[in-house]
Scaffold this motif. Structure first.
Motif, PDB file in Angstrom:
ATOM      1  N   VAL A   1     -52.071 -44.061  41.030  1.00  0.00           N
ATOM      2  CA  VAL A   1     -53.094 -42.829  41.056  1.00  0.00           C
ATOM      3  C   VAL A   1     -52.830 -41.806  40.034  1.00  0.00           C
ATOM      4  CG1 VAL A   1     -53.897 -43.495  43.455  1.00  0.00           C
ATOM      5  CG2 VAL A   1     -52.158 -41.771  42.863  1.00  0.00           C
ATOM      6  N   ARG A   2     -54.052 -41.025  39.684  1.00  0.00           N
ATOM      7  CA  ARG A   2     -53.835 -40.015  38.762  1.00  0.00           C
ATOM      8  C   ARG A   2     -53.929 -38.666  39.785  1.00  0.00           C
ATOM      9  NH1 ARG A   2     -57.057 -37.427  34.085  1.00  0.00           N
ATOM     10  NH2 ARG A   2     -59.055 -38.016  35.294  1.00  0.00           N
ATOM     11  N   ILE A   3     -53.021 -37.557  39.699  1.00  0.00           N
ATOM     12  CA  ILE A   3     -52.914 -36.688  40.849  1.00  0.00           C
ATOM     13  C   ILE A   3     -52.816 -35.323  40.027  1.00  0.00           C
ATOM     14  CG2 ILE A   3     -51.834 -35.558  42.718  1.00  0.00           C
ATOM     15  CD1 ILE A   3     -50.431 -38.183  43.316  1.00  0.00           C
ATOM     16  N   LEU A   4     -54.105 -34.713  40.047  1.00  0.00           N
ATOM     17  CA  LEU A   4     -54.482 -33.212  39.330  1.00  0.00           C
ATOM     18  C   LEU A   4     -54.145 -32.137  40.347  1.00  0.00           C
ATOM     19  CD1 LEU A   4     -57.441 -34.375  37.258  1.00  0.00           C
ATOM     20  CD2 LEU A   4     -55.051 -34.566  36.515  1.00  0.00           C
ATOM     21  N   PRO A   5     -53.375 -31.284  40.344  1.00  0.00           N
ATOM     22  CA  PRO A   5     -53.527 -29.964  40.873  1.00  0.00           C
ATOM     23  C   PRO A   5     -54.953 -29.415  40.515  1.00  0.00           C
ATOM     24  CG  PRO A   5     -51.847 -29.677  39.097  1.00  0.00           C
ATOM     25  CD  PRO A   5     -52.474 -31.129  39.034  1.00  0.00           C
ATOM     26  N   MET A   6     -55.668 -28.496  41.494  1.00  0.00           N
ATOM     27  CA  MET A   6     -57.018 -27.978  41.158  1.00  0.00           C
ATOM     28  C   MET A   6     -56.850 -27.222  39.898  1.00  0.00           C
ATOM     29  SD  MET A   6     -57.633 -25.693  44.502  1.00  0.00           S
ATOM     30  CE  MET A   6     -57.028 -23.864  44.418  1.00  0.00           C
ATOM     31  N   THR A   7     -55.632 -26.526  39.661  1.00  0.00           N
ATOM     32  CA  THR A   7     -55.638 -25.290  38.595  1.00  0.00           C
ATOM     33  C   THR A   7     -54.063 -25.419  38.419  1.00  0.00           C
ATOM     34  OG1 THR A   7     -55.923 -23.037  37.820  1.00  0.00           O
ATOM     35  CG2 THR A   7     -55.528 -23.413  40.518  1.00  0.00           C
ATOM     36  N   ASN A   8     -53.639 -24.842  37.369  1.00  0.00           N
ATOM     37  CA  ASN A   8     -52.326 -24.455  37.145  1.00  0.00           C
ATOM     38  C   ASN A   8     -51.965 -23.156  37.369  1.00  0.00           C
ATOM     39  OD1 ASN A   8     -51.349 -27.138  36.214  1.00  0.00           O
ATOM     40  ND2 ASN A   8     -52.365 -26.895  34.341  1.00  0.00           N
ATOM     41  N   GLN A   9     -52.831 -22.172  37.606  1.00  0.00           N
ATOM     42  CA  GLN A   9     -52.458 -20.813  38.142  1.00  0.00           C
ATOM     43  C   GLN A   9     -52.376 -20.556  39.447  1.00  0.00           C
ATOM     44  OE1 GLN A   9     -55.586 -20.971  35.000  1.00  0.00           O
ATOM     45  NE2 GLN A   9     -55.462 -18.930  34.957  1.00  0.00           N
ATOM     46  N   PRO A  10     -51.447 -19.785  39.752  1.00  0.00           N
ATOM     47  CA  PRO A  10     -51.571 -19.538  41.204  1.00  0.00           C
ATOM     48  C   PRO A  10     -52.598 -18.652  41.844  1.00  0.00           C
ATOM     49  CG  PRO A  10     -49.890 -18.067  39.895  1.00  0.00           C
ATOM     50  CD  PRO A  10     -50.838 -18.896  39.054  1.00  0.00           C
ATOM     51  N   VAL A  11     -53.054 -19.580  43.057  1.00  0.00           N
ATOM     52  CA  VAL A  11     -54.192 -18.738  43.637  1.00  0.00           C
ATOM     53  C   VAL A  11     -54.074 -19.018  45.329  1.00  0.00           C
ATOM     54  CG1 VAL A  11     -55.981 -19.116  42.005  1.00  0.00           C
ATOM     55  CG2 VAL A  11     -55.509 -21.160  43.439  1.00  0.00           C
ATOM     56  N   PRO A  12     -53.103 -18.115  45.630  1.00  0.00           N
ATOM     57  CA  PRO A  12     -52.623 -18.105  46.860  1.00  0.00           C
ATOM     58  C   PRO A  12     -53.721 -18.028  48.059  1.00  0.00           C
ATOM     59  CG  PRO A  12     -51.479 -16.260  46.171  1.00  0.00           C
ATOM     60  CD  PRO A  12     -52.296 -16.906  44.852  1.00  0.00           C
ATOM     61  N   THR A  13     -53.977 -18.734  49.134  1.00  0.00           N
ATOM     62  CA  THR A  13     -54.743 -18.653  50.277  1.00  0.00           C
ATOM     63  C   THR A  13     -54.419 -17.510  51.080  1.00  0.00           C
ATOM     64  OG1 THR A  13     -55.844 -20.886  50.200  1.00  0.00           O
ATOM     65  CG2 THR A  13     -55.927 -19.634  52.097  1.00  0.00           C
ATOM     66  N   LEU A  14     -55.225 -16.323  51.379  1.00  0.00           N
ATOM     67  CA  LEU A  14     -54.696 -15.262  52.190  1.00  0.00           C
ATOM     68  C   LEU A  14     -55.609 -15.405  53.278  1.00  0.00           C
ATOM     69  CD1 LEU A  14     -54.001 -12.647  49.401  1.00  0.00           C
ATOM     70  CD2 LEU A  14     -52.600 -14.010  50.555  1.00  0.00           C
ATOM     71  N   ILE A  15     -54.990 -15.096  54.586  1.00  0.00           N
ATOM     72  CA  ILE A  15     -55.709 -14.797  55.806  1.00  0.00           C
ATOM     73  C   ILE A  15     -55.679 -13.456  55.941  1.00  0.00           C
ATOM     74  CG2 ILE A  15     -56.173 -15.956  58.194  1.00  0.00           C
ATOM     75  CD1 ILE A  15     -56.300 -18.154  55.958  1.00  0.00           C
ATOM     76  N   LEU A  16     -57.099 -12.931  56.428  1.00  0.00           N
ATOM     77  CA  LEU A  16     -57.067 -11.687  56.820  1.00  0.00           C
ATOM     78  C   LEU A  16     -57.093 -11.583  58.473  1.00  0.00           C
ATOM     79  CD1 LEU A  16     -59.871 -10.298  54.338  1.00  0.00           C
ATOM     80  CD2 LEU A  16     -57.588 -11.021  53.728  1.00  0.00           C
ATOM     81  N   THR A  17     -56.054 -10.894  58.989  1.00  0.00           N
ATOM     82  CA  THR A  17     -55.967 -10.723  60.376  1.00  0.00           C
ATOM     83  C   THR A  17     -55.924  -9.269  60.882  1.00  0.00           C
ATOM     84  OG1 THR A  17     -53.791 -10.846  60.509  1.00  0.00           O
ATOM     85  CG2 THR A  17     -54.790 -12.796  60.300  1.00  0.00           C
ATOM     86  N   ASP A  18     -55.700  -8.967  62.136  1.00  0.00           N
ATOM     87  CA  ASP A  18     -55.493  -7.559  62.610  1.00  0.00           C
ATOM     88  C   ASP A  18     -54.218  -7.313  62.388  1.00  0.00           C
ATOM     89  OD1 ASP A  18     -55.136  -8.993  64.586  1.00  0.00           O
ATOM     90  OD2 ASP A  18     -56.584  -8.052  65.954  1.00  0.00           O
ATOM     91  N   GLN A  19     -53.187  -8.334  62.101  1.00  0.00           N
ATOM     92  CA  GLN A  19     -51.961  -8.099  61.721  1.00  0.00           C
ATOM     93  C   GLN A  19     -51.715  -7.605  60.203  1.00  0.00           C
ATOM     94  OE1 GLN A  19     -49.139  -7.750  63.933  1.00  0.00           O
ATOM     95  NE2 GLN A  19     -51.154  -7.859  65.222  1.00  0.00           N
ATOM     96  N   GLY A  20     -52.796  -7.691  59.581  1.00  0.00           N
ATOM     97  CA  GLY A  20     -52.849  -7.527  57.845  1.00  0.00           C
ATOM     98  C   GLY A  20     -52.996  -8.802  57.347  1.00  0.00           C
ATOM     99  N   ILE A  21     -52.667  -8.718  56.097  1.00  0.00           N
ATOM    100  CA  ILE A  21     -53.000  -9.998  55.164  1.00  0.00           C
ATOM    101  C   ILE A  21     -51.817 -10.775  55.138  1.00  0.00           C
ATOM    102  CG2 ILE A  21     -53.617 -10.861  52.891  1.00  0.00           C
ATOM    103  CD1 ILE A  21     -55.075  -7.996  52.457  1.00  0.00           C
ATOM    104  N   LEU A  22     -51.954 -12.356  55.612  1.00  0.00           N
ATOM    105  CA  LEU A  22     -51.195 -13.193  55.536  1.00  0.00           C
ATOM    106  C   LEU A  22     -51.256 -14.185  54.476  1.00  0.00           C
ATOM    107  CD1 LEU A  22     -51.006 -13.607  59.590  1.00  0.00           C
ATOM    108  CD2 LEU A  22     -49.412 -11.907  58.348  1.00  0.00           C
ATOM    109  N   HIS A  23     -50.314 -14.823  54.039  1.00  0.00           N
ATOM    110  CA  HIS A  23     -50.273 -16.046  53.342  1.00  0.00           C
ATOM    111  C   HIS A  23     -50.543 -16.963  54.194  1.00  0.00           C
ATOM    112  CE1 HIS A  23     -49.163 -19.512  51.078  1.00  0.00           C
ATOM    113  NE2 HIS A  23     -49.227 -18.903  49.997  1.00  0.00           N
TER     114      HIS A  23
END
Ligand code: FO1
Length: 314
Positions: free
Chosen positions: A125-147
């Protein structure tokens, strides 16, 4: 070419069936990299690794991630030096992250490294990352911003979700081949992955959503929610936190602008008419398929893939 948009565990399980129905050389998989994280100085790409390990037949099937029978001596030793050990990286898994990080530091792109790892496992199969740049998903919570991994693994989804951000997504270019794989596909499948943090980041990469709207290929999505709950992971908490209804209908609505076929589980039979009403153009109805989407074993995975392919190419 059949192009597949994939997150981690749910996607990998579906792909195990798809490679039995479609020749692997015909399949291009675009994988979410929003879950990527740097730990112990190493670049970890969980969704790419989950897809590769699963298709290579070495994944720990009970967890859906990591390598079966792996040991954890390296992580134990790092713990002695005071490193955080909440993310369970096995010894053999560490080799992948060392190899990836080594090549990235030499100037390889994530696409090139991913292809090299794929080849090491003889996957066609061919496997492509969606992008080659870092785009971390961050979750906003009342404890602050978490990876995302801190939210999911370290804090075990205990914090109420107030928002989700894909950091840097506006500047992230699609990896080479991503837009072509969508525009030139014969059919496109959105895996039963988390619509917010697995498929969401892929759709947010520049040009991807437009390409999905533009492509001549039919697009089918499989609901990751069954009876109003995910089989695994935090989709319900994230959707609720964003003020969305936790239902397969809501998932279809998130994909409404490009969707041709939506696959519901039998349990959600009652949603058929409601989902069908999401069609945007009367001449192009949204087809809703009801089948068993709970992939207990290989037989069910193959049957689901067969059913989706039948609809996609009819
Ligand atoms: N998930 C966990 O719940 N706990 C872990 O310790 C953990 C370690 C891990 C290591 C490598 C890897 O590729 C995945 C790992 N995952 C772990 C899974 C991962 O956090 C998520 O399932 C995916 O990011 C979601 O797609």
């Amino acid at each position: 070419m059949i192009t597949v948009l994939a997150g981690g565990v749910g996607a990998a399980r579906f792909l195990q069936g798809l490679v039995q129905v479609v020749a692997p050389q015909e399949i291009t998989i675009i994988v979410n990299t929003g879950d990527d994280i740097e730990l112990h100085g190493l670049h970890i790409s969980p969704d790419i690794d989950i897809v590769i390990y699963t298709l290579a037949g070495i994944v720990d099937e009970s967890k859906g991630w990591g390598i079966q029978g792996d040991s954890f001596h390296c992580l134990d030793m790092l713990g002695k030096y005071g490193h955080a050990t909440w993310f369970m990286l096995g010894d053999r898994d560490f080799a992948t992250h060392i190899y990836r990080t080594h090549l990235l530091r030499q100037g390889w792109s994530l696409s090139q490294v991913t292809d090299s790892i794929r080849r090491a496992f003889n996957l066609e199969v061919r496997i492509l990352p969606m992008t080659n740049q870092p785009v971390p998903t961050l979750i906003l919570t009342d404890q602050g911003i978490l990876h995302f991994q801190e939210y999911l693994v370290q804090r075990k989804m205990q914090d109420p979700v107030k928002g989700v951000q894909f950091k840097g997504i506006e500047d992230a270019d699609p990896a080479p081949g991503v837009l072509e794989a969508i525009l030139e596909a014969k059919g496109i499948i959105i895996c039963p992955s988390n619509p917010i943090i697995s498929i969401g980041p892929i759709l947010a990469v520049k040009g991807v959503r437009e390409a999905l709207r533009k492509t001549q290929a039919r697009i089918a999505a499989i609901s990751p929610l069954v009876g109003g709950a995910p089989l695994k992971g935090p989709a319900d908490r994230l959707m609720r936190g964003l003020g969305l209804e936790v239902s397969a209908y809501q998932v279809a609505q998130l994909y409404q602008d490009f969707l041709d076929i939506f696959v519901l589980d039998q349990i959600d039979q009652n949603l058929v008419t409601k989902v069908e009403s999401l069609r945007t153009q009367p001449e192009q109805p949204l087809r809703v398929i009801v089948t068993d989407t709970i992939m207990r074993g290989l037989k069910e995975k193959i049957e689901l893939a067969r059913r989706v392919m039948e609809e996609l190419l009819r």
